[in-house]
Design a protein around this motif. Structure first.
Motif, short mmCIF file in Angstrom:
data_model
loop_
_atom_site.label_atom_id
_atom_site.label_comp_id
_atom_site.label_asym_id
_atom_site.label_seq_id
_atom_site.Cartn_x
_atom_site.Cartn_y
_atom_site.Cartn_z
N ALA A 40 0.64 -1.22 -0.09
CA ALA A 40 0.17 0.03 -0.09
C ALA A 40 0.84 1.24 -0.15
CB ALA A 40 -0.96 0.08 1.14
N SER A 41 0.59 2.09 -0.76
CA SER A 41 1.03 3.49 -0.79
C SER A 41 0.81 4.49 0.64
CB SER A 41 0.81 4.11 -1.88
OG SER A 41 -0.41 4.77 -2.15
N SER A 42 -0.41 4.22 1.10
CA SER A 42 -0.67 5.04 2.17
C SER A 42 -0.04 4.44 3.57
CB SER A 42 -2.32 5.04 2.35
OG SER A 42 -2.89 5.42 1.42
N ARG A 43 0.50 5.52 4.28
CA ARG A 43 1.28 5.18 5.54
C ARG A 43 0.28 5.12 6.73
NH1 ARG A 43 6.07 2.78 4.22
NH2 ARG A 43 6.55 3.49 2.35
N ASP A 44 -0.79 6.00 6.75
CA ASP A 44 -1.75 6.02 7.99
C ASP A 44 -3.18 6.09 7.32
OD1 ASP A 44 -1.79 8.67 7.13
OD2 ASP A 44 -0.51 9.24 8.52
N TYR B 260 16.85 -5.22 -8.94
CA TYR B 260 15.58 -5.37 -8.33
C TYR B 260 15.44 -5.36 -6.78
CZ TYR B 260 11.02 -7.05 -7.10
OH TYR B 260 9.77 -7.41 -6.63
N ALA B 261 16.40 -6.01 -6.14
CA ALA B 261 16.56 -5.93 -4.60
C ALA B 261 16.70 -4.74 -4.22
CB ALA B 261 17.70 -7.06 -4.12
N ILE B 262 17.60 -3.94 -4.91
CA ILE B 262 17.80 -2.50 -4.12
C ILE B 262 16.60 -1.46 -4.51
CG2 ILE B 262 19.17 -0.29 -4.96
CD1 ILE B 262 21.51 -2.07 -5.18
N LEU B 263 15.89 -1.78 -5.59
CA LEU B 263 14.78 -0.89 -5.88
C LEU B 263 13.68 -1.66 -4.76
CD1 LEU B 263 14.37 -1.41 -9.71
CD2 LEU B 263 14.96 0.68 -8.31
N ARG B 264 13.57 -2.75 -4.36
CA ARG B 264 12.43 -3.06 -3.36
C ARG B 264 12.91 -2.43 -2.03
NH1 ARG B 264 8.27 -7.16 -3.15
NH2 ARG B 264 8.22 -7.92 -1.13
N ASP B 265 14.19 -2.55 -1.65
CA ASP B 265 14.72 -2.12 -0.26
C ASP B 265 14.32 -0.63 -0.26
OD1 ASP B 265 15.79 -4.62 0.19
OD2 ASP B 265 17.83 -3.92 0.08
N LEU B 266 14.59 0.09 -1.50
CA LEU B 266 14.36 1.49 -1.27
C LEU B 266 12.87 1.99 -1.33
CD1 LEU B 266 17.20 2.91 -3.47
CD2 LEU B 266 17.14 3.29 -0.97
N LEU B 267 12.19 1.37 -2.23
CA LEU B 267 10.67 1.65 -2.77
C LEU B 267 9.54 0.82 -1.82
CD1 LEU B 267 11.14 2.52 -6.43
CD2 LEU B 267 11.51 4.10 -4.42
N GLY B 268 10.05 -0.38 -1.36
CA GLY B 268 9.08 -1.56 -1.10
C GLY B 268 8.52 -2.19 -2.25
N PRO B 269 7.49 -3.06 -1.96
CA PRO B 269 7.04 -4.03 -3.13
C PRO B 269 6.28 -3.04 -3.94
CG PRO B 269 5.97 -4.64 -0.85
CD PRO B 269 6.97 -3.65 -0.42
N ALA B 270 6.60 -2.44 -4.54
CA ALA B 270 5.83 -1.79 -5.51
C ALA B 270 5.14 -2.30 -6.44
CB ALA B 270 6.51 -0.34 -6.38
N PRO B 271 3.79 -2.15 -6.60
CA PRO B 271 3.03 -2.93 -7.62
C PRO B 271 3.48 -2.73 -8.93
CG PRO B 271 1.55 -1.81 -6.15
CD PRO B 271 2.82 -1.24 -5.84
#
Length: 157
Positions: free
Chosen positions: A52-56, A124-135
């Motif tokens: 999810a992009s929303s944090r709260d 891809y691992a770096i992208l996921r670390d920085l951005l999270g599991p982006a759809p």
């Protein structure tokens, strides 16, 4: 008994009390030069572990500068003497990362297809670390193109 403020505190108070003539014009001139030197970077939306992009509950979102992502990828791609990045282009649409194009210089004798197959999951691992599991972000959206082959370490040429 009150102690005298430090010399720095006195200097700050004096500077704030007595604004030099032309300071506003000088400050604006300096800031306009800084704006020309520092290129703005696109914000890239990050995602929670749940995707999810929303944090709260208020819908707050967090962004990472494209400059930060590019720098992290550049560090990865400069770790070995077999290859070096020429360019790294991030494709961002509506603040979402939609693709990565990497142009590499490789050392003569390196097997290019296996190198790309090794690098793609690391990128891809770096992208996921920085951005999270982006759809929509997966290793297939990472394009690697070889633009040159050189003798020796391409990071040093």
């Amino acid at each position: 008994m009150a102690l005298d403020p430090s010399p720095l505190d006195r200097a700050v108070r004096a500077a704030r009390a007595d604004e030099p003539e032309g300071w506003v014009d000088l400050a604006e001139s300096i800031m306009s030069r800084v704006r020309r030197v520092v290129v703005p970077s696109e914000p890239i939306l990050t995602f929670t572990a749940q995707g999810a992009s929303s944090r709260d509950t208020e819908g707050s979102e967090t962004f990472v500068s494209a400059r930060v992502v590019t720098a992290a990828l550049r560090r990865l791609l400069q770790e070995h003497p077999t290859h070096a990045p020429e360019t790294i282009d991030l494709h961002v649409d509506d603040s979402r990362l939609t693709g990565v194009d990497i142009r590499l210089v490789a050392r003569f004798g390196v097997e290019l297809h296996p190198l790309a197959d090794t690098l793609r999951p690391q990128i891809y691992a770096i992208l996921r670390d920085l951005l999270g599991p982006a759809p929509g972000v997966d290793p297939s959206m990472i394009e690697i193109e070889y633009v040159d082959v050189t003798r020796g370490d391409p990071n040093k040429t």
